[in-house]
Design a protein around this motif. Structure first.
Motif, PDB file in Angstrom:
ATOM      1  N   THR A 206     -31.788 -21.665-101.222  1.00 26.66           N
ATOM      2  CA  THR A 206     -30.617 -22.473-101.549  1.00 26.66           C
ATOM      3  C   THR A 206     -29.655 -21.645-102.393  1.00 26.66           C
ATOM      4  O   THR A 206     -30.021 -20.607-102.943  1.00 26.66           O
ATOM      5  CB  THR A 206     -31.016 -23.757-102.306  1.00 26.66           C
ATOM      6  N   LYS A 207     -28.437 -22.124-102.517  1.00 28.39           N
ATOM      7  CA  LYS A 207     -27.374 -21.340-103.140  1.00 28.39           C
ATOM      8  C   LYS A 207     -27.107 -21.795-104.566  1.00 28.39           C
ATOM      9  O   LYS A 207     -27.473 -22.898-104.982  1.00 28.39           O
ATOM     10  CB  LYS A 207     -26.083 -21.463-102.324  1.00 28.39           C
ATOM     11  N   PHE A 208     -26.444 -20.898-105.323  1.00 25.58           N
ATOM     12  CA  PHE A 208     -25.850 -21.263-106.609  1.00 25.58           C
ATOM     13  C   PHE A 208     -24.505 -20.560-106.698  1.00 25.58           C
ATOM     14  O   PHE A 208     -24.211 -19.657-105.916  1.00 25.58           O
ATOM     15  CB  PHE A 208     -26.769 -20.914-107.790  1.00 25.58           C
ATOM     16  N   HIS A 209     -23.665 -20.987-107.643  1.00 27.54           N
ATOM     17  CA  HIS A 209     -22.284 -20.508-107.695  1.00 27.54           C
ATOM     18  C   HIS A 209     -22.205 -18.980-107.758  1.00 27.54           C
ATOM     19  O   HIS A 209     -23.000 -18.330-108.438  1.00 27.54           O
ATOM     20  CB  HIS A 209     -21.553 -21.100-108.907  1.00 27.54           C
ATOM     21  N   ASN A 210     -21.221 -18.456-107.062  1.00 26.29           N
ATOM     22  CA  ASN A 210     -21.082 -17.000-106.919  1.00 26.29           C
ATOM     23  C   ASN A 210     -20.994 -16.267-108.256  1.00 26.29           C
ATOM     24  O   ASN A 210     -21.482 -15.155-108.396  1.00 26.29           O
ATOM     25  CB  ASN A 210     -19.831 -16.682-106.100  1.00 26.29           C
ATOM     26  N   VAL A 211     -20.368 -16.879-109.275  1.00 24.85           N
ATOM     27  CA  VAL A 211     -20.135 -16.161-110.529  1.00 24.85           C
ATOM     28  C   VAL A 211     -21.432 -15.801-111.251  1.00 24.85           C
ATOM     29  O   VAL A 211     -21.456 -14.868-112.057  1.00 24.85           O
ATOM     30  CB  VAL A 211     -19.221 -16.961-111.490  1.00 24.85           C
ATOM     31  N   PHE A 212     -22.518 -16.505-110.942  1.00 30.44           N
ATOM     32  CA  PHE A 212     -23.783 -16.242-111.620  1.00 30.44           C
ATOM     33  C   PHE A 212     -24.623 -15.192-110.896  1.00 30.44           C
ATOM     34  O   PHE A 212     -25.797 -14.984-111.223  1.00 30.44           O
ATOM     35  CB  PHE A 212     -24.553 -17.548-111.826  1.00 30.44           C
ATOM     36  N   HIS A 213     -24.002 -14.509-109.925  1.00 33.22           N
ATOM     37  CA  HIS A 213     -24.637 -13.369-109.261  1.00 33.22           C
ATOM     38  C   HIS A 213     -24.168 -12.045-109.876  1.00 33.22           C
ATOM     39  O   HIS A 213     -24.583 -10.986-109.424  1.00 33.22           O
ATOM     40  CB  HIS A 213     -24.279 -13.357-107.768  1.00 33.22           C
ATOM     41  N   TYR A 214     -23.276 -12.116-110.875  1.00 32.28           N
ATOM     42  CA  TYR A 214     -22.667 -10.905-111.426  1.00 32.28           C
ATOM     43  C   TYR A 214     -23.240 -10.576-112.807  1.00 32.28           C
ATOM     44  O   TYR A 214     -23.698 -11.464-113.537  1.00 32.28           O
ATOM     45  CB  TYR A 214     -21.146 -11.089-111.547  1.00 32.28           C
ATOM     46  N   PRO A 215     -23.199  -9.291-113.199  1.00 31.98           N
ATOM     47  CA  PRO A 215     -23.725  -8.886-114.514  1.00 31.98           C
ATOM     48  C   PRO A 215     -22.768  -9.236-115.647  1.00 31.98           C
ATOM     49  O   PRO A 215     -21.568  -9.384-115.442  1.00 31.98           O
ATOM     50  CB  PRO A 215     -23.859  -7.363-114.377  1.00 31.98           C
ATOM     51  N   THR A 216     -23.322  -9.401-116.844  1.00 34.35           N
ATOM     52  CA  THR A 216     -22.516  -9.564-118.053  1.00 34.35           C
ATOM     53  C   THR A 216     -22.665  -8.289-118.878  1.00 34.35           C
ATOM     54  O   THR A 216     -23.757  -7.971-119.344  1.00 34.35           O
ATOM     55  CB  THR A 216     -22.983 -10.787-118.863  1.00 34.35           C
ATOM     56  N   SER A 217     -21.554  -7.577-119.055  1.00 36.73           N
ATOM     57  CA  SER A 217     -21.598  -6.242-119.650  1.00 36.73           C
ATOM     58  C   SER A 217     -21.234  -6.201-121.123  1.00 36.73           C
ATOM     59  O   SER A 217     -21.505  -5.210-121.802  1.00 36.73           O
ATOM     60  CB  SER A 217     -20.641  -5.311-118.883  1.00 36.73           C
ATOM     61  N   SER A 218     -20.582  -7.242-121.638  1.00 37.13           N
ATOM     62  CA  SER A 218     -20.147  -7.217-123.035  1.00 37.13           C
ATOM     63  C   SER A 218     -20.042  -8.641-123.562  1.00 37.13           C
ATOM     64  O   SER A 218     -20.125  -9.620-122.806  1.00 37.13           O
ATOM     65  CB  SER A 218     -18.780  -6.520-123.158  1.00 37.13           C
ATOM     66  N   TRP A 219     -19.858  -8.753-124.878  1.00 36.81           N
ATOM     67  CA  TRP A 219     -19.642 -10.060-125.476  1.00 36.81           C
ATOM     68  C   TRP A 219     -18.371 -10.702-124.925  1.00 36.81           C
ATOM     69  O   TRP A 219     -18.277 -11.930-124.834  1.00 36.81           O
ATOM     70  CB  TRP A 219     -19.569  -9.931-126.995  1.00 36.81           C
ATOM     71  N   GLY A 220     -17.414  -9.879-124.495  1.00 34.45           N
ATOM     72  CA  GLY A 220     -16.210 -10.417-123.862  1.00 34.45           C
ATOM     73  C   GLY A 220     -16.521 -11.188-122.595  1.00 34.45           C
ATOM     74  O   GLY A 220     -15.853 -12.171-122.268  1.00 34.45           O
ATOM     75  N   ASP A 221     -17.558 -10.769-121.875  1.00 30.12           N
ATOM     76  CA  ASP A 221     -17.965 -11.496-120.671  1.00 30.12           C
ATOM     77  C   ASP A 221     -18.447 -12.900-121.017  1.00 30.12           C
ATOM     78  O   ASP A 221     -18.201 -13.861-120.278  1.00 30.12           O
ATOM     79  CB  ASP A 221     -19.098 -10.754-119.966  1.00 30.12           C
ATOM     80  N   VAL A 222     -19.141 -13.027-122.137  1.00 30.60           N
ATOM     81  CA  VAL A 222     -19.602 -14.335-122.580  1.00 30.60           C
ATOM     82  C   VAL A 222     -18.412 -15.242-122.858  1.00 30.60           C
ATOM     83  O   VAL A 222     -18.411 -16.435-122.524  1.00 30.60           O
ATOM     84  CB  VAL A 222     -20.496 -14.210-123.829  1.00 30.60           C
ATOM     85  N   ALA A 223     -17.364 -14.661-123.462  1.00 28.96           N
ATOM     86  CA  ALA A 223     -16.156 -15.445-123.736  1.00 28.96           C
ATOM     87  C   ALA A 223     -15.497 -15.902-122.445  1.00 28.96           C
ATOM     88  O   ALA A 223     -15.016 -17.036-122.351  1.00 28.96           O
ATOM     89  CB  ALA A 223     -15.169 -14.612-124.560  1.00 28.96           C
ATOM     90  N   VAL A 224     -15.478 -15.034-121.436  1.00 30.54           N
ATOM     91  CA  VAL A 224     -14.883 -15.419-120.158  1.00 30.54           C
ATOM     92  C   VAL A 224     -15.713 -16.512-119.496  1.00 30.54           C
ATOM     93  O   VAL A 224     -15.161 -17.488-118.964  1.00 30.54           O
ATOM     94  CB  VAL A 224     -14.759 -14.200-119.224  1.00 30.54           C
ATOM     95  N   ILE A 225     -17.039 -16.393-119.535  1.00 29.12           N
ATOM     96  CA  ILE A 225     -17.890 -17.428-118.938  1.00 29.12           C
ATOM     97  C   ILE A 225     -17.678 -18.761-119.658  1.00 29.12           C
ATOM     98  O   ILE A 225     -17.521 -19.808-119.040  1.00 29.12           O
ATOM     99  CB  ILE A 225     -19.373 -17.009-118.993  1.00 29.12           C
ATOM    100  N   GLY A 226     -17.679 -18.731-120.962  1.00 27.12           N
ATOM    101  CA  GLY A 226     -17.437 -19.934-121.728  1.00 27.12           C
ATOM    102  C   GLY A 226     -15.994 -20.395-121.625  1.00 27.12           C
ATOM    103  O   GLY A 226     -15.696 -21.583-121.702  1.00 27.12           O
ATOM    104  N   TRP A 227     -15.120 -19.412-121.489  1.00 25.24           N
ATOM    105  CA  TRP A 227     -13.678 -19.578-121.262  1.00 25.24           C
ATOM    106  C   TRP A 227     -12.930 -20.175-122.440  1.00 25.24           C
ATOM    107  O   TRP A 227     -11.914 -19.662-122.865  1.00 25.24           O
ATOM    108  CB  TRP A 227     -13.416 -20.412-120.011  1.00 25.24           C
TER     109      TRP A 227
END
Length: 282
Positions: A124-145
């Motif tokens: 089964t599938k899950f949203h595409n964005v959760f297939h990508y790596p998180t490289s920095s704390w900035g990525d956490v901010a983007v995910i949380g938005w």
């Protein structure tokens, strides 16, 4: 002539109580949808509606539980104790949301165990964005938005770098422009807005806020028009990448599924304890 007292009888040739055909009942159900009525899990529903609703809700449940993984990685590396606590609470919320959605999906006829088995085995599938790596704390901010303006200003370069890397997956999140004639979710009212309408809502809500704090999108075609938005849907977005990712070929897909698979398998004994299933003694 086939008759039944079960309101959930599914055979398309069936008659209900000897009077109403499956097709007639489906037409009445569709009329309820078009009139804006709410559908409860215990209501009779056509096969196509039940299957579409289950698939849609299960995918969102999977996304909540898989979405906790990239954020969980950054709890020990958060820049302050306050942010560690905040991110821990968010991860807990994601998992809690997943369990609520799985509970709703169970009412549509699939067990939670079957849903987890299908998830960890890539069925089964899950949203595409959760297939990508998180490289920095900035990525956490983007995910949380949603992050306060001061943090954006003090981490602007990091945040801009994360936006540059995440913008295409965020555009992919809404999927390609919908074809109303083929979109089963739109037809049945499970989804009330097209992919493009949802994407433009996102633009309306977040792009001006990004601009206000000096953050830009990497899409050179993105601009506000008198009637909505223009963006690089064909030249920039790369739908081939989207289809590869949602089919399970993202850069972090197998890593995160292996984590989820390990947790599921290693804690099988705990599920057995709560279910009362006896375990064999080695």
């Amino acid at each position: 002539m086939h008759t039944t007292t079960d309101p959930r009888e599914r055979g398309k040739g069936a008659r209900y109580h000897g009077r109403v055909t499956y097709e007639e009942r489906t037409a009445r159900f569709k009329a309820r949808i078009d009139a804006g009525e709410k559908i409860e899990a215990g209501d009779w529903m056509p096969d196509q509606y039940r299957e579409a609703a289950l698939k849609f809700i299960e995918m969102h449940a999977n996304s909540e539980v898989m979405g906790a993984l990239p954020e969980r990685e950054w709890i020990p590396r958060a820049p302050s104790l306050r942010r560690k606590l905040s991110l821990t609470a968010k991860v807990q919320d994601e998992v809690g949301h997943a369990q609520i959605l799985y509970r709703i999906a169970e009412d549509l006829g699939k067990s939670r165990e079957a849903m987890f088995e299908d998830l960890i085995n890539g069925r089964t599938k899950f949203h595409n964005v959760f297939h990508y790596p998180t490289s920095s704390w900035g990525d956490v901010a983007v995910i949380g938005w949603l992050i306060d303006g001061a943090a954006l200003v003090t981490q602007r370069a990091m945040f801009q770098d994360a936006v540059n890397r995440w913008w295409r997956p965020i555009m992919h999140f809404y999927g390609p422009p919908s074809n109303p004639e083929k979109d089963v979710l739109l037809y049945w009212g499970i989804k009330t807005k097209s992919n493009e309408e949802l994407r433009f809502e996102f633009f309306d809500t977040y792009v001006p806020k990004m601009w206000d704090v000096g953050i830009t999108a990497p899409d050179p075609a993105l601009r506000k028009t008198g009637t909505g938005w223009e963006w690089g849907a064909e030249d920039w977005v790369n739908w081939d990448e989207f289809w590869q990712v949602v089919k399970g070929n993202g850069p972090m897909t197998e890593t995160r599924l292996s984590w989820r698979r390990a947790v599921w398998n290693n804690h099988a004994w705990l599920r057995d304890v709560f279910s009362g299933v006896p375990r064999a003694v080695a």
